[in-house]
Write an enzyme that holds these catalytic residues in place. Sequence first.
Site, mmCIF file in Angstrom:
data_model
loop_
_atom_site.group_PDB
_atom_site.id
_atom_site.type_symbol
_atom_site.label_atom_id
_atom_site.label_comp_id
_atom_site.label_asym_id
_atom_site.label_seq_id
_atom_site.Cartn_x
_atom_site.Cartn_y
_atom_site.Cartn_z
ATOM 1 N N ARG A 55 30.723 39.659 38.101
ATOM 2 C CA ARG A 55 31.603 38.478 38.094
ATOM 3 C C ARG A 55 31.312 37.559 36.903
ATOM 4 N NH1 ARG A 55 34.378 36.946 42.848
ATOM 5 N NH2 ARG A 55 35.036 38.840 43.879
ATOM 6 N N ARG B 69 34.768 31.473 37.144
ATOM 7 C CA ARG B 69 34.947 30.023 37.222
ATOM 8 C C ARG B 69 33.776 29.191 36.720
ATOM 9 N NH1 ARG B 69 36.867 30.533 43.316
ATOM 10 N NH2 ARG B 69 35.304 32.140 43.028
ATOM 11 N N ARG C 239 42.858 30.296 32.802
ATOM 12 C CA ARG C 239 43.515 30.434 34.100
ATOM 13 C C ARG C 239 44.562 29.334 34.293
ATOM 14 N NH1 ARG C 239 40.792 29.918 39.981
ATOM 15 N NH2 ARG C 239 41.387 27.772 39.595
ATOM 16 N N ASP D 262 41.088 42.627 39.294
ATOM 17 C CA ASP D 262 40.514 42.489 40.623
ATOM 18 C C ASP D 262 40.657 43.819 41.347
ATOM 19 O OD1 ASP D 262 39.419 40.210 42.475
ATOM 20 O OD2 ASP D 262 40.613 41.530 43.733
ATOM 21 N N TYR E 243 40.229 44.984 53.410
ATOM 22 C CA TYR E 243 41.245 43.958 53.087
ATOM 23 C C TYR E 243 42.631 44.393 53.541
ATOM 24 C CZ TYR E 243 37.804 41.458 50.328
ATOM 25 O OH TYR E 243 36.702 40.740 49.949
HETATM 26 O O1 CP3 Z 1 33.830 39.382 35.600
HETATM 27 C C1 CP3 Z 1 34.111 40.270 36.415
HETATM 28 O O2 CP3 Z 1 33.305 40.708 37.256
HETATM 29 C C2 CP3 Z 1 35.456 40.941 36.297
HETATM 30 C C3 CP3 Z 1 36.454 40.628 37.222
HETATM 31 C C4 CP3 Z 1 36.323 40.841 38.709
HETATM 32 C C5 CP3 Z 1 36.953 39.938 39.609
HETATM 33 N N1 CP3 Z 1 36.858 40.452 40.864
HETATM 34 C C6 CP3 Z 1 37.613 38.690 39.219
HETATM 35 C C7 CP3 Z 1 37.858 37.661 40.237
HETATM 36 C C8 CP3 Z 1 35.781 41.872 39.470
HETATM 37 C C9 CP3 Z 1 34.963 43.065 39.014
HETATM 38 C C10 CP3 Z 1 36.143 41.625 40.836
HETATM 39 C C11 CP3 Z 1 35.801 42.539 41.940
HETATM 40 C C12 CP3 Z 1 36.051 42.114 43.320
HETATM 41 N N2 CP3 Z 1 37.105 41.399 43.822
HETATM 42 C C13 CP3 Z 1 35.248 42.497 44.419
HETATM 43 C C14 CP3 Z 1 34.020 43.386 44.327
HETATM 44 C C15 CP3 Z 1 32.872 42.715 43.708
HETATM 45 C C16 CP3 Z 1 32.115 41.746 44.591
HETATM 46 O O3 CP3 Z 1 31.989 40.587 44.164
HETATM 47 O O4 CP3 Z 1 31.649 42.159 45.648
HETATM 48 C C17 CP3 Z 1 35.804 41.947 45.572
HETATM 49 C C18 CP3 Z 1 35.263 42.084 46.981
HETATM 50 C C19 CP3 Z 1 36.985 41.255 45.189
HETATM 51 C C20 CP3 Z 1 37.979 40.570 46.067
HETATM 52 C C21 CP3 Z 1 38.112 39.144 45.718
HETATM 53 N N3 CP3 Z 1 38.686 38.647 44.569
HETATM 54 C C22 CP3 Z 1 37.716 38.040 46.492
HETATM 55 C C23 CP3 Z 1 37.021 38.127 47.835
HETATM 56 C C24 CP3 Z 1 38.060 36.888 45.776
HETATM 57 C C25 CP3 Z 1 37.940 35.477 46.234
HETATM 58 C C26 CP3 Z 1 36.544 35.014 46.217
HETATM 59 C C27 CP3 Z 1 36.296 34.164 45.025
HETATM 60 O O5 CP3 Z 1 35.284 34.361 44.371
HETATM 61 O O6 CP3 Z 1 37.143 33.282 44.808
HETATM 62 C C28 CP3 Z 1 38.629 37.299 44.550
HETATM 63 C C29 CP3 Z 1 39.090 36.409 43.479
HETATM 64 C C30 CP3 Z 1 38.522 36.634 42.111
HETATM 65 N N4 CP3 Z 1 38.336 37.849 41.503
HETATM 66 C C31 CP3 Z 1 38.147 35.615 41.197
HETATM 67 C C32 CP3 Z 1 37.748 36.254 40.019
HETATM 68 C C33 CP3 Z 1 37.313 35.606 38.730
HETATM 69 C C34 CP3 Z 1 38.263 34.136 41.444
HETATM 70 C C35 CP3 Z 1 39.689 33.783 41.233
HETATM 71 C C36 CP3 Z 1 39.880 32.444 40.624
HETATM 72 O O7 CP3 Z 1 39.832 32.328 39.382
HETATM 73 O O8 CP3 Z 1 40.094 31.520 41.400
#
Ligand code: CP3
Length: 349
Positions: free
Chosen positions: A24, A28, A37, A74, A155
Site C-alpha cells: 500500500r 493516503r 485523487r 485495486d 467481498y
Molecule cells: O500501493 C499499493 O499497494 C497499490 C495499490 C493497491 C490498493 N489496494 C490501492 C487502494 C493495492 C495493491 C490494493 C490491494 C487491496 N485492496 C487489498 C489486498 C492488500 C491488503 O491490504 O490486504 C485489499 C483487501 C483491497 C480492498 C480494499 N481497497 C479495501 C478494503 C479498501 C478500503 C480500505 C482503505 O484502506 O481505505 C480499498 C481502497 C484502497 N485501495 C485505497 C487504496 C490507495 C484507499 C482508497 C482511497 O484513496 O481512499
Amino acid sequence: MGSKIFVDACLGRETPYTPVWMMRQAGRYLPQYMAVRERAGNFLNLCHNPEMAKEVTLQPLDIVGVDAAILFSDILVVPNEMGMELEFIKGRGPIFHKPIKSQEDLDALRGGEDASSRLTYVYETIELLRAELDRRGDNKALIGFTGAPWTLATYMIEGQGTKSYNISKRMMYKNPELLKAILSKVTDVVKLYLERQIEAGVDVVQIFDSWASAIEPTKYDEFGWSYIIEIVDHIKAKYPDTPVILFPKGVSPFIERGLVYGNFDVFGVDWSTPMALAKEKLGDRYVLQGNMEPCRLYSKEMTTECVESLAETMRGGRHIFNLGHGILPDVPVENAIHFVNECKRASRR
Ligand code: CP3
C-alpha cells in the site's frame, strides 16, 4: 540495461543490499497522492485513468526511495469487471451492492476472457509505466498484482469488508459447491488477468490472500491455497522467468504444520509470523518478504530496532524488506523514508 535488484532478489540472486518496498505504498499517507485523487474525483476514477494511475504508482519511487513500484489499482476491479457494481464509500470502504447469493447470480457474471479483456485501463497503465521506467533506466522494478480467489470471493459474497466472514463461511459449510464455483470462475479470470499484466510489462506479480486466516487450517487448502496454486502453475508454465510472490496473511499455523507448497518464488510473511519461524520452515525453498509490523512506522526508533533485527535474522538468507501488511494513512512520510533508508543501510554488503 542492467539487472533489477528487486527482480534479482526475487530469484534468490546475490544483491548489493536487500531491496525494499511497502505494501500500500501509493496511498493516503502521501499528500501528493491525495492531490491526484482530488483531481480524479474519486478512487475508482483514479484506477480507471492510466495517466493518473501511472503518476501515483511512481510517487513512492521518487518520494520514499523504494526499489519497486506496485501498479496502482485495486484487487476489486476484477469482480467489478465480472459485472458486479462497485462503489468505494468514504469511511466504509468498498461496497458491492448486489452480492452473490445463488448459482444464478454467479452465472450472470462475465468469466475468463470476457472479464479479463475489459481491464484495459490496467494494461494501459502498465504499458505507460513500463515505458517510463525503461526511459529512466534506473532499473527499478514494476510489480503487478491480483487478489487471491478466496479474498476476492469474500467481498463478492459479503458485499463489503467483514470481521466475521459469516456469510462466506456459511456458504463454505452449507453450500460448498457454490463457493467452489465462485472460486473457479474467479480463478479463470485471474489467470488471464495476470498473463495480460505480464504481457503489458510487469516484472513480477504478487497474489494477495489478505483474508487467508479466516479459514480454519484443515479447510484452507481446499478453499484457498489450491486455487492460488492453480494460478501459480498456469503463470509459471507460460512465464517461468517471471517471479511470483504470494502473500497469505495470518497463516503461521499453516506454516508450522508444513502446509505451504507450490512453485512460486517469494513468500510474503505477515507481521504476526516471526521471521525466524518462516526462515526455519520455508527459507530453503522460498525467498522471504517482510515483515515489519506496519504500526512500528509511527516511531523511528522502533522502526530501526525492527529493521536491524530482521537484517540479523535474514543474514545469509534470501530476503526482501517489506511491511507485514499495508502502510496506514496517518504515518508521517519522513518515517516511511526512514524505514527505506534503514533497510538499505542495515543490509548493505
Ligand atoms: O500501493 C499499493 O499497494 C497499490 C495499490 C493497491 C490498493 N489496494 C490501492 C487502494 C493495492 C495493491 C490494493 C490491494 C487491496 N485492496 C487489498 C489486498 C492488500 C491488503 O491490504 O490486504 C485489499 C483487501 C483491497 C480492498 C480494499 N481497497 C479495501 C478494503 C479498501 C478500503 C480500505 C482503505 O484502506 O481505505 C480499498 C481502497 C484502497 N485501495 C485505497 C487504496 C490507495 C484507499 C482508497 C482511497 O484513496 O481512499
